[in-house]
Design a protein around this motif. Structure first.
Motif, PDB file in Angstrom:
ATOM      1  N   TYR A  11       0.816  -1.214   0.000  1.00  0.00           N
ATOM      2  CA  TYR A  11       0.000   0.000   0.000  1.00  0.00           C
ATOM      3  C   TYR A  11       0.855   1.272   0.000  1.00  0.00           C
ATOM      4  N   ASN A  12       0.441   2.238  -0.814  1.00  0.00           N
ATOM      5  CA  ASN A  12       0.981   3.599  -0.782  1.00  0.00           C
ATOM      6  C   ASN A  12      -0.177   4.517  -0.429  1.00  0.00           C
ATOM      7  N   TYR A  13       0.032   5.387   0.547  1.00  0.00           N
ATOM      8  CA  TYR A  13      -1.071   6.270   0.938  1.00  0.00           C
ATOM      9  C   TYR A  13      -0.551   7.504   1.657  1.00  0.00           C
ATOM     10  N   ILE A  14      -1.407   8.512   1.706  1.00  0.00           N
ATOM     11  CA  ILE A  14      -1.164   9.728   2.487  1.00  0.00           C
ATOM     12  C   ILE A  14      -2.103   9.664   3.684  1.00  0.00           C
ATOM     13  N   GLU A  15      -1.626  10.128   4.825  1.00  0.00           N
ATOM     14  CA  GLU A  15      -2.459  10.104   6.039  1.00  0.00           C
ATOM     15  C   GLU A  15      -2.155  11.323   6.885  1.00  0.00           C
ATOM     16  N   ALA A  16      -3.206  11.950   7.429  1.00  0.00           N
ATOM     17  CA  ALA A  16      -3.014  13.096   8.325  1.00  0.00           C
ATOM     18  C   ALA A  16      -4.186  13.184   9.290  1.00  0.00           C
ATOM     19  N   GLY A  17      -3.890  13.626  10.527  1.00  0.00           N
ATOM     20  CA  GLY A  17      -4.934  13.839  11.526  1.00  0.00           C
ATOM     21  C   GLY A  17      -5.225  12.604  12.354  1.00  0.00           C
ATOM     22  N   GLU A  18      -6.083  12.802  13.349  1.00  0.00           N
ATOM     23  CA  GLU A  18      -6.516  11.718  14.236  1.00  0.00           C
ATOM     24  C   GLU A  18      -8.018  11.790  14.398  1.00  0.00           C
ATOM     25  N   GLY A  19      -8.649  10.627  14.510  1.00  0.00           N
ATOM     26  CA  GLY A  19     -10.095  10.598  14.736  1.00  0.00           C
ATOM     27  C   GLY A  19     -10.795   9.652  13.779  1.00  0.00           C
ATOM     28  N   THR A  20     -12.045   9.968  13.465  1.00  0.00           N
ATOM     29  CA  THR A  20     -12.842   9.140  12.556  1.00  0.00           C
ATOM     30  C   THR A  20     -12.151   9.055  11.194  1.00  0.00           C
ATOM     31  N   PRO A  21     -11.944   7.860  10.654  1.00  0.00           N
ATOM     32  CA  PRO A  21     -11.271   7.755   9.356  1.00  0.00           C
ATOM     33  C   PRO A  21     -12.162   8.219   8.196  1.00  0.00           C
ATOM     34  N   ILE A  22     -11.624   9.149   7.402  1.00  0.00           N
ATOM     35  CA  ILE A  22     -12.214   9.489   6.108  1.00  0.00           C
ATOM     36  C   ILE A  22     -11.259   8.942   5.055  1.00  0.00           C
ATOM     37  N   ILE A  23     -11.708   7.951   4.289  1.00  0.00           N
ATOM     38  CA  ILE A  23     -10.870   7.388   3.235  1.00  0.00           C
ATOM     39  C   ILE A  23     -11.295   8.017   1.905  1.00  0.00           C
ATOM     40  N   VAL A  24     -10.339   8.673   1.266  1.00  0.00           N
ATOM     41  CA  VAL A  24     -10.595   9.390   0.017  1.00  0.00           C
ATOM     42  C   VAL A  24     -10.187   8.507  -1.164  1.00  0.00           C
ATOM     43  N   LEU A  25     -11.082   8.388  -2.133  1.00  0.00           N
ATOM     44  CA  LEU A  25     -10.858   7.523  -3.301  1.00  0.00           C
ATOM     45  C   LEU A  25     -10.777   8.387  -4.552  1.00  0.00           C
ATOM     46  N   HIS A  26      -9.598   8.411  -5.166  1.00  0.00           N
ATOM     47  CA  HIS A  26      -9.371   9.273  -6.320  1.00  0.00           C
ATOM     48  C   HIS A  26      -9.969   8.663  -7.594  1.00  0.00           C
ATOM     49  N   GLY A  27     -10.014   9.466  -8.645  1.00  0.00           N
ATOM     50  CA  GLY A  27     -10.576   9.023  -9.913  1.00  0.00           C
ATOM     51  C   GLY A  27      -9.546   8.364 -10.810  1.00  0.00           C
ATOM     52  N   LEU A  28      -9.941   8.139 -12.043  1.00  0.00           N
ATOM     53  CA  LEU A  28      -9.138   7.385 -12.997  1.00  0.00           C
ATOM     54  C   LEU A  28      -7.781   8.029 -13.255  1.00  0.00           C
ATOM     55  N   MET A  29      -7.774   9.341 -13.499  1.00  0.00           N
ATOM     56  CA  MET A  29      -6.501  10.027 -13.736  1.00  0.00           C
ATOM     57  C   MET A  29      -6.283  11.068 -12.650  1.00  0.00           C
ATOM     58  N   GLY A  30      -6.871  10.836 -11.497  1.00  0.00           N
ATOM     59  CA  GLY A  30      -6.811  11.821 -10.424  1.00  0.00           C
ATOM     60  C   GLY A  30      -5.632  11.591  -9.501  1.00  0.00           C
ATOM     61  N   GLY A  31      -4.823  12.623  -9.321  1.00  0.00           N
ATOM     62  CA  GLY A  31      -3.705  12.528  -8.376  1.00  0.00           C
ATOM     63  C   GLY A  31      -4.186  12.702  -6.951  1.00  0.00           C
ATOM     64  N   LEU A  32      -3.388  12.239  -5.998  1.00  0.00           N
ATOM     65  CA  LEU A  32      -3.747  12.372  -4.582  1.00  0.00           C
ATOM     66  C   LEU A  32      -3.809  13.847  -4.185  1.00  0.00           C
ATOM     67  N   SER A  33      -3.009  14.680  -4.865  1.00  0.00           N
ATOM     68  CA  SER A  33      -2.963  16.115  -4.522  1.00  0.00           C
ATOM     69  C   SER A  33      -4.274  16.823  -4.856  1.00  0.00           C
ATOM     70  N   ASN A  34      -5.138  16.187  -5.658  1.00  0.00           N
ATOM     71  CA  ASN A  34      -6.441  16.795  -5.976  1.00  0.00           C
ATOM     72  C   ASN A  34      -7.257  17.049  -4.715  1.00  0.00           C
ATOM     73  N   PHE A  35      -6.915  16.345  -3.643  1.00  0.00           N
ATOM     74  CA  PHE A  35      -7.689  16.438  -2.394  1.00  0.00           C
ATOM     75  C   PHE A  35      -6.929  17.179  -1.296  1.00  0.00           C
ATOM     76  N   ASP A  36      -5.949  17.996  -1.692  1.00  0.00           N
ATOM     77  CA  ASP A  36      -5.150  18.725  -0.691  1.00  0.00           C
ATOM     78  C   ASP A  36      -6.021  19.530   0.271  1.00  0.00           C
ATOM     79  N   ALA A  37      -7.017  20.245  -0.277  1.00  0.00           N
ATOM     80  CA  ALA A  37      -7.860  21.100   0.567  1.00  0.00           C
ATOM     81  C   ALA A  37      -8.655  20.262   1.568  1.00  0.00           C
ATOM     82  N   VAL A  38      -9.104  19.083   1.147  1.00  0.00           N
ATOM     83  CA  VAL A  38      -9.866  18.190   2.035  1.00  0.00           C
ATOM     84  C   VAL A  38      -8.980  17.706   3.185  1.00  0.00           C
ATOM     85  N   ILE A  39      -7.792  17.229   2.847  1.00  0.00           N
ATOM     86  CA  ILE A  39      -6.910  16.686   3.892  1.00  0.00           C
ATOM     87  C   ILE A  39      -6.431  17.801   4.826  1.00  0.00           C
ATOM     88  N   ASN A  40      -6.174  18.986   4.265  1.00  0.00           N
ATOM     89  CA  ASN A  40      -5.681  20.088   5.096  1.00  0.00           C
ATOM     90  C   ASN A  40      -6.721  20.560   6.102  1.00  0.00           C
TER      91      ASN A  40
END
Length: 254
Positions: A11-40
């Motif tokens: 597994y390769n993944y980004i993780e930040a914060g503590e608490g209830t897990p929100i698992i973000v699922l990217h699209g077909l050509m979607g980079g993980l950075s597309n969700f920077d605002a969500v993770i921040n």
């Protein structure tokens, strides 16, 4: 804020914060950075936000499908030891989230979908016959957004590289066929997981009527629109997206 990619086992993944897990699922050509605002934002608000790198182009062709990616998600959740997660998916990621929830409703406390496939797939994976023409690919990448300027050179270059890699193109088309096979219209009325639908009013990939149909078919859903917005609201209007999501999570006591 940039986040370090963690590698553990397969597994390769980004993780930040503590608490209830929100698992973000990217699209077909979607980079993980597309969700920077969500993770921040949500990593500071009592959530552990995790974005796994889905094996869209790294598994064998026979496993390049929605069902197999859902199984991968199941194994990842087990690997992390989570019992009850919130899933957030864009485009193909939304479809994987829906399919996973159908099979494992006890593991999902809430679902957020945006520009999700699962009902309408004609725009996925098509139109790459002129894939060697950079300007054609640039226009396709820009068409994903209401504001073409959101399709930066980096994004266009990545799409161009993907569709000109024969192996990746074959897998892109396999995923498009899989999305059609796994149409969820008959499953959605039986799925009672609380679902937040956030959609771009100007989405040309999965048009607004798709969101209306998801809302009609999902028994416990709320639908929210973002104006002047295309297929990836969390990229094009990150603040509005986060406000809608934050308010919905509060209203649902999640």
């Amino acid at each position: 804020m940039s986040h370090t990619l963690i590698t553990e086992g397969k597994y390769n993944y980004i993780e930040a914060g503590e608490g209830t897990p929100i698992i973000v699922l990217h699209g077909l050509m979607g980079g993980l950075s597309n969700f920077d605002a969500v993770i921040n934002r949500f990593s500071k608000e009592g959530y552990k936000v995790i974005i796994p790198q889905l094996p869209v182009y790294s598994v064998s062709l026979i496993k390049t499908n929605v069902k197999s990616f859902s199984k991968y998600l199941y194994e990842f959740i087990e690997f992390k030891g989570f019992d009850d997660v919130i899933l957030l998916g864009n485009s193909l990621g939304g479809h994987i989230g829906l399919y996973f929830t159908k099979l494992n409703p006890e593991k999902v406390k809430a679902l957020i979908i945006t520009g999700s496939s699962g009902l309408y797939e004609s725009a996925m994976g098509g139109g790459y016959t002129k894939r060697s023409d950079y300007e054609v690919i640039k226009k396709k990448a820009q068409d994903v957004f209401y504001d073409p300027a959101v399709a930066t050179k980096d994004i266009v270059d990545e799409v161009y590289e993907t569709v000109n890699d024969r192996n990746k193109l074959i897998k892109t088309l396999a995923i498009a066929k899989s999305a059609i096979r796994h149409n969820m219209a008959k499953d959605l009325p039986k799925m009672t997981t609380p679902t937040c639908i956030i959609w771009g009013k100007n989405d040309g990939v999965t048009p607004p009527e798709v969101a209306d149909e998801f809302h009609r078919l999902l028994p416990d859903s709320n639908l929210f629109w973002i104006d002047k917005c295309g297929h990836a609201p969390m990229m094009e209007h990150p603040e509005k997206f986060n406000i809608i999501l934050g308010d919905w999570l509060k209203s649902r006591k999640l």
